[in-house]
Design an enzyme around this catalytic site. Structure first.
Site, PDB file in Angstrom:
ATOM      1  N   ASP A  27       0.937   2.621   3.659  1.00  0.00           N
ATOM      2  CA  ASP A  27       0.118   3.737   3.172  1.00  0.00           C
ATOM      3  C   ASP A  27       1.004   4.984   3.002  1.00  0.00           C
ATOM      4  OD1 ASP A  27      -2.013   5.132   2.217  1.00  0.00           O
ATOM      5  OD2 ASP A  27      -3.055   5.329   4.128  1.00  0.00           O
ATOM      6  N   HIS A  35       0.841  -1.207   0.000  1.00  0.00           N
ATOM      7  CA  HIS A  35       0.000   0.000   0.000  1.00  0.00           C
ATOM      8  C   HIS A  35       0.874   1.254   0.000  1.00  0.00           C
ATOM      9  CE1 HIS A  35      -3.924   1.999   1.568  1.00  0.00           C
ATOM     10  NE2 HIS A  35      -3.181   2.897   0.910  1.00  0.00           N
ATOM     11  N   ARG A  78       2.535   8.973  -6.365  1.00  0.00           N
ATOM     12  CA  ARG A  78       2.164  10.320  -6.824  1.00  0.00           C
ATOM     13  C   ARG A  78       2.406  10.626  -8.295  1.00  0.00           C
ATOM     14  NH1 ARG A  78      -1.083  10.725  -2.729  1.00  0.00           N
ATOM     15  NH2 ARG A  78      -0.216  11.476  -0.795  1.00  0.00           N
TER      16      ARG A  78
HETATM   17  O1  DOR Z   1      -3.992   9.437   4.668  1.00  0.00           O
HETATM   18  C1  DOR Z   1      -4.236   9.092   3.526  1.00  0.00           C
HETATM   19  N1  DOR Z   1      -3.511   9.548   2.488  1.00  0.00           N
HETATM   20  N2  DOR Z   1      -5.248   8.254   3.314  1.00  0.00           N
HETATM   21  C2  DOR Z   1      -5.693   8.000   2.074  1.00  0.00           C
HETATM   22  O2  DOR Z   1      -6.692   7.331   1.943  1.00  0.00           O
HETATM   23  C3  DOR Z   1      -5.029   8.574   0.897  1.00  0.00           C
HETATM   24  C4  DOR Z   1      -3.659   8.992   1.192  1.00  0.00           C
HETATM   25  C5  DOR Z   1      -3.095   9.913   0.146  1.00  0.00           C
HETATM   26  O3  DOR Z   1      -3.135   9.551  -1.037  1.00  0.00           O
HETATM   27  O4  DOR Z   1      -2.613  10.990   0.485  1.00  0.00           O
HETATM   28 ZN    ZN Z   2      -3.654   4.848   0.863  1.00  0.00          ZN
END
Ligand code: DOR
Ligand code: ZN
Length: 411
Positions: free
Chosen positions: A274, A15, A19
């Site tokens: 993430d 995950h 960008r």
């Molecule tokens: O904190 C987050 N950032 N949660 C998300 O669902 C997307 C992610 C982002 O792409 O910045």
């Molecule tokens: Zn995410």
């Protein structure tokens, strides 16, 4: 070589947000892949909330072409679905024998659905979500969902919106009940359509119970937790301010302890970062003039306008190695009694399980070497992400990668 050195397969982070294209001021495939490699991560699964979003064959093809030039790590892509037409493209990628589509399929690790808005506003309406679960059930495609309930979130946002200068309210605006309701909805669809379903960044005790029950029932349901929910809590808003804003938000100490328990009892399948870089300026922080106070939070800032997300791909392994050594990296909180890990657990959570869940076909023969005793302090200035900051600044960790691997993922 000293016998205390350990060897791990190149880790998988299932995950990340790299960008590119469209948001290259936050990070590029090249900068974020360098961060991954420096963190021992050799394969990543990248999310569709770029500009354009990865919801068409052309957008996926463009990402695959860009990733071909990246040698630090192997980048796989989730296909996003926000409208039913995106499912036609997905079906074609999955079943057509066309050589080009087959090539794209090999780089596509599954479908990502947002059940509420987050960065990129990719929320899918529930009829689209249901169609996606149905198609993916038929074709055996793993579905990953960002689980938060948009109705609960909207009500809570309305309730707290007048006090928009207190960032800690953000955790109330996106409550544990919101996550749980959304996970229950998605598990219902996984049951109905026999879909392989993976919960992204699970962050609450309520959500973990639902996953545990689904597993007991024999459903194909798995989940990941993020390092920021394992190491940070709502107490950290005090020091992080808006840098601590992410979706789902920081949770209580009780939730944190339960997530570690979920790792110990095997309910948690993966740790995934993430990794979500945003610039300091976007996060409402100005780089100050003095060394003693390098970052200053802007005053009177409306935190609702600040983008959600923290970087993490480079710091995951040293934070976990610290726990494996029986220590706790957080400078001011106590180790939850449930926080325990072995080296084998790290390999299972960050290689074996994501490799199996997303059928990535990564070999465990491609190893790298770590000196687990080497201690060091995290400083953003030493890290590689383009965003230039970390929520773990000045934290003391363990484990230095020795040599890494050549900046060519094929060797
Ligand atoms: O904190 C987050 N950032 N949660 C998300 O669902 C997307 C992610 C982002 O792409 O910045
Ligand atoms: Zn995410």
């Amino acid at each position: 070589m000293s016998s205390s050195l350990i060897h791990f397969p190149r880790l998988i982070d299932c995950h990340v947000h790299f960008r590119e294209p469209g948001l290259e001021h936050k990070g590029t495939m090249a900068t974020e892949a360098a961060a991954a490699r420096a963190g021992g991560v050799g394969t990543v699964c990248e999310m569709p909330n770029t500009i354009p979003p990865t919801v068409t064959v052309a957008a996926l093809a463009d990402k695959v072409r860009r990733a071909h030039a990246i040698k630090d790590c192997d980048i796989r892509f989730f296909f996003g679905v926000t409208e039913k037409t995106h499912l036609i493209a997905l079906r074609n990628i999955w079943i057509k024998s066309d050589f080009e589509l087959q090539r794209l399929k090999k780089k596509c690790c599954g479908v990502k659905l947002y059940l509420d808005h987050s960065t990129g506003n990719q929320k899918a309406e529930s009829d689209v979500v249901e169609e996606a679960f149905k198609l993916c059930g038929e074709l055996g495609i793993p579905v990953v969902a960002h689980c938060e309930d948009s109705m609960i979130n909207e009500v809570e946002r309305g309730r707290w919106k007048e006090e928009s200068d207190d960032i800690s309210l953000y955790s109330k605006m996106r409550s544990p009940e919101s996550e749980a309701k959304s996970i229950a909805f998605a598990i219902g669809l996984a049951r109905k359509y026999k879909t392989k379903f993976h919960v992204a960044h699970l962050s609450t005790a309520l959500g973990l119970d639902l996953v545990r029950d689904a597993k007991k029932e024999g459903l194909s349901v798995t989940c990941e937790v993020a390092p920021h929910h394992l190491f940070l809590t709502t107490d950290d808003y005090k020091t992080l301010g808006t840098l601590g804003k992410m979706n789902p938000p920081l949770r209580s100490k009780e939730d944190q302890a339960v997530l570690w328990q979920g790792i110990a009892d095997g309910t948690v399948d993966c740790i995934a970062t993430d990794h979500a870089p945003h610039t300091l300026e976007e996060k409402g922080v100005v780089v100050g003039a003095t060394h003693a106070s390098p970052l200053q939070h802007q005053s009177n800032i409306d935190f609702q306008k600040i983008p959600s997300g923290v970087p993490g791909v480079e710091t995951m392994l040293p934070l976990l190695l610290m726990v494996a050594a029986g220590n706790w990296p957080h400078p001011s909180s106590k180790r939850p009694s449930t926080a325990k890990l072995s080296y084998e657990d790290i390999v299972k959570l960050c290689f074996t399980n994501p490799n199996r869940i997303f059928s990535l076909g990564c070999s465990d023969a491609r190893v790298f070497t770590i000196d687990p005793k080497k201690e060091w302090t995290i400083h953003a200035s030493d890290l590689h992400s383009k965003c230039g900051w970390t929520p773990y600044e000045d934290w003391h960790v363990r484990g230095k990668i020795i040599g890494g691997w050549p900046a060519d993922r094929s060797t």
